[in-house]
Design a protein around this motif. Structure first.
Motif, PDB file in Angstrom:
ATOM      1  N   SER A  62       0.816  -1.220   0.000  1.00  0.00           N
ATOM      2  CA  SER A  62       0.000   0.000   0.000  1.00  0.00           C
ATOM      3  C   SER A  62       0.851   1.272   0.000  1.00  0.00           C
ATOM      4  N   ASN A  63       2.179   1.093  -0.099  1.00  0.00           N
ATOM      5  CA  ASN A  63       3.107   2.237  -0.039  1.00  0.00           C
ATOM      6  C   ASN A  63       3.009   2.985   1.287  1.00  0.00           C
ATOM      7  N   ILE A  64       2.738   2.232   2.357  1.00  0.00           N
ATOM      8  CA  ILE A  64       2.782   2.763   3.716  1.00  0.00           C
ATOM      9  C   ILE A  64       4.049   2.216   4.358  1.00  0.00           C
ATOM     10  N   ILE A  65       4.897   3.107   4.854  1.00  0.00           N
ATOM     11  CA  ILE A  65       6.192   2.691   5.388  1.00  0.00           C
ATOM     12  C   ILE A  65       5.995   2.023   6.753  1.00  0.00           C
ATOM     13  N   PRO A  66       6.495   0.798   6.926  1.00  0.00           N
ATOM     14  CA  PRO A  66       6.360   0.128   8.217  1.00  0.00           C
ATOM     15  C   PRO A  66       7.337   0.705   9.252  1.00  0.00           C
ATOM     16  N   GLY A  67       6.808   0.948  10.445  1.00  0.00           N
ATOM     17  CA  GLY A  67       7.630   1.414  11.559  1.00  0.00           C
ATOM     18  C   GLY A  67       7.442   0.516  12.764  1.00  0.00           C
ATOM     19  N   ILE A  68       8.217   0.765  13.822  1.00  0.00           N
ATOM     20  CA  ILE A  68       8.185  -0.116  14.986  1.00  0.00           C
ATOM     21  C   ILE A  68       8.528   0.647  16.260  1.00  0.00           C
ATOM     22  N   LYS A  69       7.820   0.338  17.340  1.00  0.00           N
ATOM     23  CA  LYS A  69       8.170   0.884  18.654  1.00  0.00           C
ATOM     24  C   LYS A  69       9.311   0.069  19.222  1.00  0.00           C
ATOM     25  N   VAL A  70      10.390   0.724  19.630  1.00  0.00           N
ATOM     26  CA  VAL A  70      11.571  -0.018  20.089  1.00  0.00           C
ATOM     27  C   VAL A  70      11.881   0.171  21.571  1.00  0.00           C
ATOM     28  N   ASP A  71      11.200   1.092  22.243  1.00  0.00           N
ATOM     29  CA  ASP A  71      11.482   1.234  23.672  1.00  0.00           C
ATOM     30  C   ASP A  71      10.757   0.151  24.458  1.00  0.00           C
ATOM     31  N   LYS A  72      11.143   0.003  25.718  1.00  0.00           N
ATOM     32  CA  LYS A  72      10.590  -1.053  26.571  1.00  0.00           C
ATOM     33  C   LYS A  72       9.702  -0.514  27.686  1.00  0.00           C
ATOM     34  N   GLY A  73       9.220   0.718  27.518  1.00  0.00           N
ATOM     35  CA  GLY A  73       8.327   1.281  28.520  1.00  0.00           C
ATOM     36  C   GLY A  73       9.054   2.111  29.556  1.00  0.00           C
ATOM     37  N   LEU A  74       8.340   2.512  30.585  1.00  0.00           N
ATOM     38  CA  LEU A  74       8.850   3.457  31.570  1.00  0.00           C
ATOM     39  C   LEU A  74       9.289   2.767  32.855  1.00  0.00           C
ATOM     40  N   SER A  75      10.357   3.301  33.455  1.00  0.00           N
ATOM     41  CA  SER A  75      10.793   2.855  34.780  1.00  0.00           C
ATOM     42  C   SER A  75      10.908   4.079  35.672  1.00  0.00           C
ATOM     43  N   LEU A  76      10.774   3.870  36.976  1.00  0.00           N
ATOM     44  CA  LEU A  76      10.819   4.983  37.915  1.00  0.00           C
ATOM     45  C   LEU A  76      12.239   5.539  38.009  1.00  0.00           C
ATOM     46  N   LEU A  77      12.351   6.856  37.890  1.00  0.00           N
ATOM     47  CA  LEU A  77      13.647   7.523  38.011  1.00  0.00           C
ATOM     48  C   LEU A  77      13.806   8.064  39.422  1.00  0.00           C
ATOM     49  N   SER A  78      12.944   8.998  39.791  1.00  0.00           N
ATOM     50  CA  SER A  78      12.886   9.532  41.156  1.00  0.00           C
ATOM     51  C   SER A  78      11.730  10.509  41.244  1.00  0.00           C
ATOM     52  N   ASN A  79      11.191  10.698  42.466  1.00  0.00           N
ATOM     53  CA  ASN A  79      10.120  11.680  42.698  1.00  0.00           C
ATOM     54  C   ASN A  79       8.952  11.540  41.721  1.00  0.00           C
ATOM     55  N   ASP A  80       8.542  10.316  41.468  1.00  0.00           N
ATOM     56  CA  ASP A  80       7.420  10.046  40.574  1.00  0.00           C
ATOM     57  C   ASP A  80       7.729  10.415  39.124  1.00  0.00           C
ATOM     58  N   GLU A  81       8.999  10.574  38.793  1.00  0.00           N
ATOM     59  CA  GLU A  81       9.401  10.839  37.411  1.00  0.00           C
ATOM     60  C   GLU A  81       9.922   9.554  36.785  1.00  0.00           C
ATOM     61  N   THR A  82       9.884   9.482  35.468  1.00  0.00           N
ATOM     62  CA  THR A  82      10.221   8.240  34.790  1.00  0.00           C
ATOM     63  C   THR A  82      11.351   8.412  33.775  1.00  0.00           C
ATOM     64  N   LEU A  83      11.971   7.275  33.451  1.00  0.00           N
ATOM     65  CA  LEU A  83      12.965   7.210  32.388  1.00  0.00           C
ATOM     66  C   LEU A  83      12.585   6.028  31.508  1.00  0.00           C
ATOM     67  N   THR A  84      12.643   6.230  30.208  1.00  0.00           N
ATOM     68  CA  THR A  84      12.282   5.167  29.276  1.00  0.00           C
ATOM     69  C   THR A  84      13.412   4.149  29.178  1.00  0.00           C
TER      70      THR A  84
END
Length: 350
Positions: free
Chosen positions: A94-116
């Protein structure tokens, strides 16, 4: 620089994804997220149902008239149509370029903040996805606004992770979608969102420079500049558009070919209206293609209409929304007074 091997391909792919009048279908929901959405239509979260849903989306007739690329979840690469053809091949035909999510989600960094998370083993995953036909990727960094956040630590760590991801992707042939999302959580006003977003985007661009990322071969997926979901100070479409463009003009290099906004829990109509207003104000000024990479704001009506079995209704609903957002990228969308239901999910993760 290793990116030099893929430089021409990266620039070409990024430009194709940022084709004027087209946007990106973000269909990269995790198994848990898709399960939560299925529960709203009383549908069991099975492999067969997930495959059927994705097949319904990707086989929509004329989808490529309005969609340049589709972001997938890892499982999707194995999914097939009822006739046994890989969905990945359907996109390519269909001439639609395939893409992909490569991160593994969020983890707690500190003070309710996150790092991917997801940098470990990323190079091998990217090489595999390239061999499977994917040509772009997505990685989401999340920043919260509150009385205590964002911290300098959260801003810098997320910026560096996005930059490392971008460099690894480009070094192995995938165009990275760089997604610094300042969440709509909170009661902050639009000026606070603009102030924080300016700091966050600047940190991300600085990190990309330090990691020698090719700007002509990336796409940016930022939030629009708007008040927090609990704010008492609401903003018009025009105010949101003006603040968004002001923030982007202060932070994003002209070399970036496309800015593909995330919907961030906006209703389907609001996401289209805001995108239209942004393009209306920016008309003829450049320097970027200003488009969409929406998930919920493209799929909500489609999922309800499909309801596990009605393929035609689901596809008609999807085609309508992608067409409306295509018009919005050209500043030709007219408000429909239809589905203004908020799609906001508190502390959204996929």
């Amino acid at each position: 620089m290793r990116i030099g091997t893929f430089a021409k391909e990266l620039v070409s792919t990024a430009r194709q994804l940022a084709t004027p009048g087209k946007g990106i279908l973000a269909a990269d929901e995790s198994l848990t997220t898709l399960g939560n959405r299925f529960s709203k239509i009383n549908l069991e979260n099975t492999y067969e149902n997930r495959e059927a849903y994705r097949s319904m989306l990707f086989t929509t007739p004329s989808l490529s008239n309005y969609i340049s690329g589709a972001i997938q979840f890892d499982e999707t690469l194995k999914n097939k149509t009822p006739e046994g053809e890989l969905l990945q091949n359907i996109l390519k035909k269909s001439n639609i370029i395939p893409g992909i999510k490569v991160d593994k989600g969020l983890s707690l960094l500190s003070n309710d903040e996150t790092l991917t998370t997801g940098l470990d083993g990323l190079e091998d995953r990217v090489k595999y996805y390239y061999s499977q036909g994917c040509r772009f990727a997505k990685w989401r960094g999340v920043i919260k606004i509150s009385n205590k956040t964002p911290s300098t630590l959260a801003i810098e760590e997320n910026a560096n992770s996005l930059a490392k991801y971008a460099y690894i992707c480009q070094s192995n042939g995938l165009v990275p979608i760089v997604e610094p999302e300042v969440l709509a959580e909170g009661d902050h006003d639009i000026d606070t969102c603009a102030e924080v977003s300016t700091i966050v985007y600047s940190a991300v661009i600085n990190a990309l420079h330090k990691h020698s990322v090719l700007f002509e071969g990336i796409l940016l997926k930022p939030n629009m500049i708007a008040p927090g979901i609990k704010s008492q100070k609401k903003a018009s479409f025009q105010e949101i558009a003006q603040k968004t463009l002001e923030t982007l003009n202060r932070t994003i290099p002209p070399a970036v070919p496309g800015i593909m906004f995330l919907s961030g829990g906006q209703s389907e109509e609001d996401a289209s209206c805001n995108l239209n207003e942004i393009n209306q104000i920016n008309k003829g000024k450049g320097p970027w293609v200003l488009s969409f990479s929406y998930g919920r704001a493209l799929q909500a009506s489609s999922l309800k209409a499909w309801h596990g079995k009605n393929i035609k209704a689901g596809q008609e609903a999807l085609l309508h929304r992608v067409k409306m957002n295509s018009l919005a990228t050209l500043a030709k969308y007219q408000k429909e007074n239809g589905n203004g239901e908020s799609l906001h999910v508190s502390n959204y993760s996929y």
